[in-house]
Design an enzyme around this catalytic site. Sequence first.
Site, PDB file in Angstrom:
ATOM      1  N   ARG A 102      22.281  52.802 -59.200  1.00 29.88           N
ATOM      2  CA  ARG A 102      20.900  53.317 -59.052  1.00 29.88           C
ATOM      3  C   ARG A 102      20.142  52.879 -57.808  1.00 29.88           C
ATOM      4  O   ARG A 102      18.976  53.246 -57.668  1.00 29.88           O
ATOM      5  CB  ARG A 102      20.042  52.982 -60.281  1.00 29.88           C
ATOM      6  CG  ARG A 102      20.635  53.369 -61.635  1.00 29.88           C
ATOM      7  CD  ARG A 102      20.964  54.815 -61.729  1.00 29.88           C
ATOM      8  NE  ARG A 102      21.283  55.236 -63.102  1.00 29.88           N
ATOM      9  CZ  ARG A 102      21.982  56.327 -63.393  1.00 29.88           C
ATOM     10  NH1 ARG A 102      22.450  57.106 -62.428  1.00 29.88           N
ATOM     11  NH2 ARG A 102      22.215  56.654 -64.643  1.00 29.88           N
ATOM     12  N   HIS A 137      33.848  53.507 -61.300  1.00 29.42           N
ATOM     13  CA  HIS A 137      32.857  54.557 -61.577  1.00 29.42           C
ATOM     14  C   HIS A 137      31.633  53.953 -62.255  1.00 29.42           C
ATOM     15  O   HIS A 137      31.610  53.788 -63.476  1.00 29.42           O
ATOM     16  CB  HIS A 137      33.520  55.607 -62.474  1.00 29.42           C
ATOM     17  CG  HIS A 137      32.645  56.764 -62.842  1.00 29.42           C
ATOM     18  ND1 HIS A 137      33.148  57.915 -63.389  1.00 29.42           N
ATOM     19  CD2 HIS A 137      31.307  56.957 -62.754  1.00 29.42           C
ATOM     20  CE1 HIS A 137      32.165  58.766 -63.628  1.00 29.42           C
ATOM     21  NE2 HIS A 137      31.026  58.207 -63.262  1.00 29.42           N
ATOM     22  N   ASN A 179      25.002  59.237 -56.624  1.00 34.35           N
ATOM     23  CA  ASN A 179      23.754  59.952 -56.968  1.00 34.35           C
ATOM     24  C   ASN A 179      22.556  59.008 -56.913  1.00 34.35           C
ATOM     25  O   ASN A 179      21.909  58.720 -57.901  1.00 34.35           O
ATOM     26  CB  ASN A 179      23.862  60.665 -58.325  1.00 34.35           C
ATOM     27  CG  ASN A 179      24.281  59.750 -59.458  1.00 34.35           C
ATOM     28  OD1 ASN A 179      24.927  58.742 -59.246  1.00 34.35           O
ATOM     29  ND2 ASN A 179      23.895  60.104 -60.675  1.00 34.35           N
ATOM     30  N   HIS A 211      33.754  65.130 -60.844  1.00 38.59           N
ATOM     31  CA  HIS A 211      33.230  65.376 -62.185  1.00 38.59           C
ATOM     32  C   HIS A 211      33.475  66.850 -62.462  1.00 38.59           C
ATOM     33  O   HIS A 211      32.810  67.714 -61.903  1.00 38.59           O
ATOM     34  CB  HIS A 211      31.727  65.042 -62.210  1.00 38.59           C
ATOM     35  CG  HIS A 211      31.025  65.405 -63.477  1.00 38.59           C
ATOM     36  ND1 HIS A 211      30.006  64.652 -63.993  1.00 38.59           N
ATOM     37  CD2 HIS A 211      31.163  66.449 -64.322  1.00 38.59           C
ATOM     38  CE1 HIS A 211      29.560  65.216 -65.116  1.00 38.59           C
ATOM     39  NE2 HIS A 211      30.242  66.314 -65.327  1.00 38.59           N
ATOM     40  N   ASP A 229      31.642  54.789 -66.120  1.00 39.72           N
ATOM     41  CA  ASP A 229      30.557  55.780 -66.024  1.00 39.72           C
ATOM     42  C   ASP A 229      29.242  55.144 -66.506  1.00 39.72           C
ATOM     43  O   ASP A 229      28.405  55.800 -67.129  1.00 39.72           O
ATOM     44  CB  ASP A 229      30.885  57.055 -66.811  1.00 39.72           C
ATOM     45  CG  ASP A 229      29.857  58.158 -66.588  1.00 39.72           C
ATOM     46  OD1 ASP A 229      29.218  58.163 -65.530  1.00 39.72           O
ATOM     47  OD2 ASP A 229      29.703  59.017 -67.489  1.00 39.72           O
ATOM     48  N   HIS A 236      27.146  53.673 -62.021  1.00 39.83           N
ATOM     49  CA  HIS A 236      25.903  54.154 -61.397  1.00 39.83           C
ATOM     50  C   HIS A 236      24.935  52.982 -61.278  1.00 39.83           C
ATOM     51  O   HIS A 236      24.310  52.587 -62.264  1.00 39.83           O
ATOM     52  CB  HIS A 236      25.306  55.283 -62.229  1.00 39.83           C
ATOM     53  CG  HIS A 236      26.217  56.480 -62.323  1.00 39.83           C
ATOM     54  ND1 HIS A 236      26.217  57.494 -61.388  1.00 39.83           N
ATOM     55  CD2 HIS A 236      27.191  56.799 -63.206  1.00 39.83           C
ATOM     56  CE1 HIS A 236      27.134  58.398 -61.705  1.00 39.83           C
ATOM     57  NE2 HIS A 236      27.750  57.997 -62.811  1.00 39.83           N
ATOM     58  N   HIS A 282      35.865  61.609 -66.367  1.00 39.79           N
ATOM     59  CA  HIS A 282      35.396  62.073 -67.682  1.00 39.79           C
ATOM     60  C   HIS A 282      36.451  62.795 -68.514  1.00 39.79           C
ATOM     61  O   HIS A 282      36.152  63.779 -69.195  1.00 39.79           O
ATOM     62  CB  HIS A 282      34.191  63.028 -67.528  1.00 39.79           C
ATOM     63  CG  HIS A 282      33.074  62.490 -66.718  1.00 39.79           C
ATOM     64  ND1 HIS A 282      32.609  61.208 -66.841  1.00 39.79           N
ATOM     65  CD2 HIS A 282      32.292  63.066 -65.765  1.00 39.79           C
ATOM     66  CE1 HIS A 282      31.596  61.031 -66.004  1.00 39.79           C
ATOM     67  NE2 HIS A 282      31.387  62.120 -65.335  1.00 39.79           N
ATOM     68  N   HIS A 321      19.536  54.543 -68.060  1.00 37.78           N
ATOM     69  CA  HIS A 321      18.270  55.286 -67.960  1.00 37.78           C
ATOM     70  C   HIS A 321      17.254  54.581 -68.845  1.00 37.78           C
ATOM     71  O   HIS A 321      17.617  53.976 -69.858  1.00 37.78           O
ATOM     72  CB  HIS A 321      18.436  56.721 -68.457  1.00 37.78           C
ATOM     73  CG  HIS A 321      19.430  57.530 -67.693  1.00 37.78           C
ATOM     74  ND1 HIS A 321      19.233  57.945 -66.396  1.00 37.78           N
ATOM     75  CD2 HIS A 321      20.651  58.012 -68.040  1.00 37.78           C
ATOM     76  CE1 HIS A 321      20.278  58.645 -65.983  1.00 37.78           C
ATOM     77  NE2 HIS A 321      21.160  58.691 -66.960  1.00 37.78           N
TER      78      HIS A 321
HETATM   79 ZN   LIG Z   1      29.252  59.100 -63.761  1.00 37.90          ZN
END
Ligand SMILES: [Zn+2]
Length: 472
Positions: free
Chosen positions: A65, A61, A95, A187, A319, A63, A246, A323
């Site tokens: 990007r 899991h 995502n 999620h 996770d 991200h 999560h 950012h």
């Molecule tokens: Zn996540």
Amino acid sequence: MSYDLVIRGGTLVTATGRYAADIAIDGEQIAAIVAPGTPLEASRVIDATGRHVLPGAIDVHSHHREPGFTHKEDIVTATSACAAGGVTTSFAMPNVAPPPNTVERLDAMIDLYNQRAIVDWNINAAGTVPDQIAEMSTRGICAFKVFMVVDSGRDYPHMPGIGVHDHGKLLEIFEAIAPTGLALMVHPHDQELMTHIEQGFWAKGERDAQAYAKAYSAMDGIIWDTAAALLLRLQQSTGTRLHLLHTQTVGVLQQIRAAKAAGQPVTAELNPWAVFLGNDWSNIVRWGPYALSYYVPEKNTEPLWEALADGTIDLISTDHAPHTREEKEPGWTDCWKAHTGTPSTQFYVPMFLDAALAGRLTLERVVDLIATAPAEAFGLARKGRLEVGADADIAIVNLDAEMEIRDDIVIGKIGWTPYAGKRVRGVVETTLVRGGIVYADGRVVGNPGWGRQARPDGAWKAAGTVAPASAG
Ligand SMILES: [Zn+2]
């Protein structure tokens, strides 16, 4: 014969024990595990005296990007941080833009990873377009991912196209994935309850990071607990393998225990922020949006560690959610406009090694949670273990060394970590992916394109140690 590489003098740690041994690598696989000092011819030798030799971490899991948000992170930077952090396989979350919710988009993303990844990888495809699911399942993926959350007031990180909270649509997705035999990662989130809860905060003019933290954890985590109940019930009716993301409330732990006792094929993960960051209100006060991911009220902390120890929670994944500061700053006054999530891929292995040294979990259980159990949960038969024939995915760590986590050692584009200032024992010194050294002497030395798709090649196995209820 002469081997390509021999790792000498280390202590091997597996999910079930530890012992002194030397490892010989031929090509990409572990070819022999022998008593220390056994004469072996090799082109190259790594001296691991005084070090512990672990199977590389498998993070299902993360991200990364790319494509679409490469100002935050990209495949090269994300997998560089993996190499430095002892992570040898990293699964990307969907995502991104465009999201991999069709065969064409998934294929394009696979091409990108083939060119750019430094460690092994896979992609959790968005399972939001049911008529694409059967064909997408033939692309070597291990899982589909659905967010039950659709953001209000911002269009990222849970944008339309990857979020589903309509129950009928969710059922349709479960039904479409069941025949593929792959897992569905969700999620959990109850959007209708959240809408009511957040409007209550907004009506009082409360939109800052503390309000956001309180809204998501309101009523002992009601938005998490009710969503998990729905998902477990959909699992029961469809047979689809469910991986709950999560995990953070006592209510969800109770439900997972009941589901496993009933024999449901369910796995659950914990993310590092749930026990090292968001579980301390003073962090929310001090770091505001930089500490969110989510607030996990303190009373959940001990039950979460217990669930990690007893197998209720099967595995740890990051996770990892980078950012920029510009995207976090608005959260001090309006956290519904800031991007949620916190980065962690570079430092979570040391943090959990430190927790083992502090007696929170055994070292063997940490190895299981970060490497062996994720491999088993997603059918990666040749990964996550130190065995002859397994891929030589290895992290060599120094448990006597201490490091301070700092912003200036963060690999990536954002230049910050919510764990800055934390001192941990357990330093990753060398990382190998299929026999190739990708990190050594404090430098990422792997090349983009070395990483390969970690395709499922084994039977799925629930890693939980909670025994099914027996009759009588
Ligand atoms: Zn996540």
